[in-house]
Structures are given as structure tokens and as C-alpha cells.
Design a protein around this motif. Structure first.
Motif, PDB file in Angstrom:
ATOM      1  N   ALA A 145       0.827  -1.205   0.000  1.00 35.30           N
ATOM      2  CA  ALA A 145       0.000   0.000   0.000  1.00 35.30           C
ATOM      3  C   ALA A 145       0.864   1.259   0.000  1.00 35.30           C
ATOM      4  N   ASN A 146       2.133   1.174   0.411  1.00 34.93           N
ATOM      5  CA  ASN A 146       3.060   2.315   0.413  1.00 34.93           C
ATOM      6  C   ASN A 146       2.498   3.516   1.189  1.00 34.93           C
TER       7      ASN A 146
ATOM      8  N   SER B 176      -0.617   4.368   1.839  1.00 32.98           N
ATOM      9  CA  SER B 176      -1.847   5.002   1.339  1.00 32.98           C
ATOM     10  C   SER B 176      -2.872   5.058   2.452  1.00 32.98           C
ATOM     11  N   ALA B 177      -3.382   6.283   2.741  1.00 34.60           N
ATOM     12  CA  ALA B 177      -4.390   6.447   3.780  1.00 34.60           C
ATOM     13  C   ALA B 177      -5.690   5.748   3.395  1.00 34.60           C
ATOM     14  N   VAL B 178      -6.012   5.735   2.112  1.00 34.51           N
ATOM     15  CA  VAL B 178      -7.271   5.081   1.663  1.00 34.51           C
ATOM     16  C   VAL B 178      -7.197   3.590   1.947  1.00 34.51           C
ATOM     17  N   VAL B 179      -6.039   2.976   1.638  1.00 31.82           N
ATOM     18  CA  VAL B 179      -5.912   1.534   1.864  1.00 31.82           C
ATOM     19  C   VAL B 179      -5.898   1.241   3.355  1.00 31.82           C
TER      20      VAL B 179
ATOM     21  N   TYR C 260     -13.545   6.636   1.203  1.00 33.86           N
ATOM     22  CA  TYR C 260     -13.054   7.937   0.724  1.00 33.86           C
ATOM     23  C   TYR C 260     -13.556   9.071   1.594  1.00 33.86           C
TER      24      TYR C 260
ATOM     25  N   GLN D 143      -1.854   3.091  -8.754  1.00 34.06           N
ATOM     26  CA  GLN D 143      -1.258   3.280  -7.430  1.00 34.06           C
ATOM     27  C   GLN D 143      -2.249   2.799  -6.359  1.00 34.06           C
ATOM     28  N   PRO D 144      -1.718   2.358  -5.172  1.00 33.95           N
ATOM     29  CA  PRO D 144      -2.614   1.968  -4.102  1.00 33.95           C
ATOM     30  C   PRO D 144      -3.572   3.117  -3.749  1.00 33.95           C
ATOM     31  N   GLY D 145      -4.845   2.810  -3.596  1.00 38.83           N
ATOM     32  CA  GLY D 145      -5.869   3.807  -3.308  1.00 38.83           C
ATOM     33  C   GLY D 145      -6.715   4.134  -4.516  1.00 38.83           C
ATOM     34  N   ASP D 146      -6.250   3.766  -5.724  1.00 36.71           N
ATOM     35  CA  ASP D 146      -7.080   3.975  -6.911  1.00 36.71           C
ATOM     36  C   ASP D 146      -8.295   3.009  -6.870  1.00 36.71           C
TER      37      ASP D 146
ATOM     38  N   ARG E   4      -8.399   6.891 -11.051  1.00 39.87           N
ATOM     39  CA  ARG E   4      -7.765   7.707  -9.994  1.00 39.87           C
ATOM     40  C   ARG E   4      -8.658   8.881  -9.699  1.00 39.87           C
TER      41      ARG E   4
END
Length: 262
Positions: free
Chosen positions: A152-153, A155-158, A189, A216-219, A260
Motif C-alpha cells: 500500500a506504500n 496510502s491512507a485510503v488503503v 473515501y 497506485q494503491p488507493g485507486d 484515480r
């Protein structure tokens, strides 16, 4: 005058005059003379024999009435006997009755109840019935929340999506008590301050489609009738179908669109 021309002057002396009455009297006398005995006549109404005497021709009776004499005295006696005979008269409302002795029915004793052997067996109907009535233990609920995938790097969404793993799927659901696919993504979201439409098709149109190798993670990952959140490394977080819960799993769609937001 020749003898063969002489007519005899002798005439037959006329006899007594005949009438139907004289003929009947003559016949009666002849019948009585031939019989010469008493003839009994039965009177049906009384059962008494009334005699009818045949009078011989020598009796001192007038010629016209000597056929027979009916004994009226005997007939009167028969009527008297019939009147004096005992008789029984039943009224119209009379009924017949018979004395019937009472009867009592004695039934044989009932046989003892038969206990089925199957009920005593552990796998018999009684045992299965008792097992069905026993309360079942509550099923263990899946813990809500899962570690964020390393892909996820940050990502706040993940991260928010991973914290909702285990929430059951509910058609039309938009809260942590239950989600459908687009209700889940819109809620996630919203937790990071981004508002997106409610339906999956509207969410697809609210962002920009990017190539899969640039995702990207979160898309968002969209496919006809379904939408999920990309977690990197060919993983996604989504609310799948009724009977399932929010989960992290591999991307199974054959040709999804990566969208995205922002």
C-alpha cells in the motif's frame, strides 16, 4: 165320404196355463224331490251353519212356494252368537313393545405400549430430535480490521479500507454495520475527506482512467457491476457479495479499469 177324406173332430184338451212362475216352481219341486235331504249352508260372518230344508213334493205347501224354506230362526241365532262373541279392538295410537334384557360389552384389556427400539439408539429419531432442539454455539465472528498490505506504500485510503475487513456485505449498506461494494468505497473515501458519488458507475466517471501498470494503491478498480480499492501488488479491498464480508484478495476481474480520484 171316403175314409181318407174324413177329418177327425177330436181335439186335445188344453192343459193349465204356463207362466215363468209356474215353470220355476216345477223345477224347484223336482230338485227338492231328487235331493231328499238337508243341505247345510255356512254363514261366513258368524261361523254358524244355517239349514236350508228341501221340502218333498208331498208336503202340505202351496204348489207355487214349495221350492224351499230358509230357517229365519237359525239365522237370528247366528247373528246373536256373532254379536255376543268376544272381540278385541286396538286404538289407532297403540304401539308394540318388547322387553329386551340389558347387555354389557366387556372389552379386552389394551396391550402395553410398544417402545420403538430406534428411539433408544444414539442415531435414532428421538436422538436426532433432541440434537436439533439443543442450542447451538454462536459462530465466531471474523475480527474487523486487517494489517495494511506492505504494497500500500502508506496510502491512507488503503489503511482505512483495511480497518474495515470483516464487515458483512449488506445490499445498499453504507455504514460499518454493513456495506455493498460502492457503499464501501464511498465510505472509505469520506474518511479521508474525499467525497465521491454513491454508485459504482458514477464513481468510475468521477475520476480518471489510468493504465494498469501505472495504477497506485488507493485507486478504484471498476468492472461492470462492481467496484473495489486497489491495494498494490495485484491485491484489492472490497465488499464482495451477499454472505461474504469485506476482505483483501487478489484481483480476479479479467479486464478492469483503474480509476484515480482527484
Amino acid at each position: 165320404m171316403p175314409a181318407h177324406l174324413r177329418v177327425s173332430s177330436r181335439h186335445r184338451t188344453p192343459g193349465p196355463a204356463r207362466t215363468p212362475l209356474t215353470d220355476a216352481s216345477a223345477n224347484a219341486r223336482a230338485t227338492a224331490t231328487l235331493a231328499g235331504r238337508r243341505v247345510g249352508t255356512v254363514v261366513a260372518t258368524s261361523g254358524v251353519a244355517v239349514s236350508l230344508t228341501a221340502v218333498p213334493a208331498s208336503a202340505a205347501q202351496p204348489a207355487e212356494s214349495s221350492a224351499g224354506i230358509l230357517d229365519l230362526n237359525a239365522l237370528a241365532g247366528a247373528r246373536a252368537l256373532a254379536s255376543a262373541a268376544p272381540s278385541a279392538v286396538a286404538p289407532v295410537t297403540a304401539t308394540w313393545s318388547f322387553d329386551v334384557p340389558g347387555a354389557t360389552a366387556v372389552l379386552p384389556p389394551l396391550p402395553p405400549p410398544v417402545v420403538e427400539e430406534a428411539a433408544a439408539r444414539p442415531d435414532g429419531p428421538a436422538a436426532r430430535s433432541s440434537r436439533r432442539t439443543e442450542p447451538t454455539e454462536p459462530q465466531e465472528l471474523t475480527a474487523v480490521g486487517a494489517p495494511v498490505p506492505q504494497s500500500a506504500n502508506g496510502s491512507a485510503v488503503v489503511a482505512v479500507a483495511s480497518g474495515l475487513v470483516g464487515v458483512p456485505y449488506v445490499y445498499g449498506g453504507t455504514t460499518p454495520s454493513g456495506f455493498d461494494c460502492s457503499g464501501f468505497t464511498s465510505h472509505v473515501y469520506a474518511q479521508v475527506g474525499i467525497t465521491i458519488p454513491r454508485t459504482s458507475t458514477a464513481q468510475r466517471d468521477a475520476g480518471t482512467v489510468v493504465p494498469r501498470d501505472q495504477a497506485q494503491p488507493g485507486d478504484l478498480i471498476w468492472s461492470p457491476g462492481h467496484i473495489a480499492i486497489y491495494a498494490g501488488d495485484n491485491l484489492q479491498v472490497d465488499a464482495p457479495v451477499p454472505g461474504k464480508t469485506v476482505q483483501i484478495r487478489e484481483i480476479w476481474q479479467s479486464a478492469p479499469l483503474f480509476v484515480r480520484i482527484g
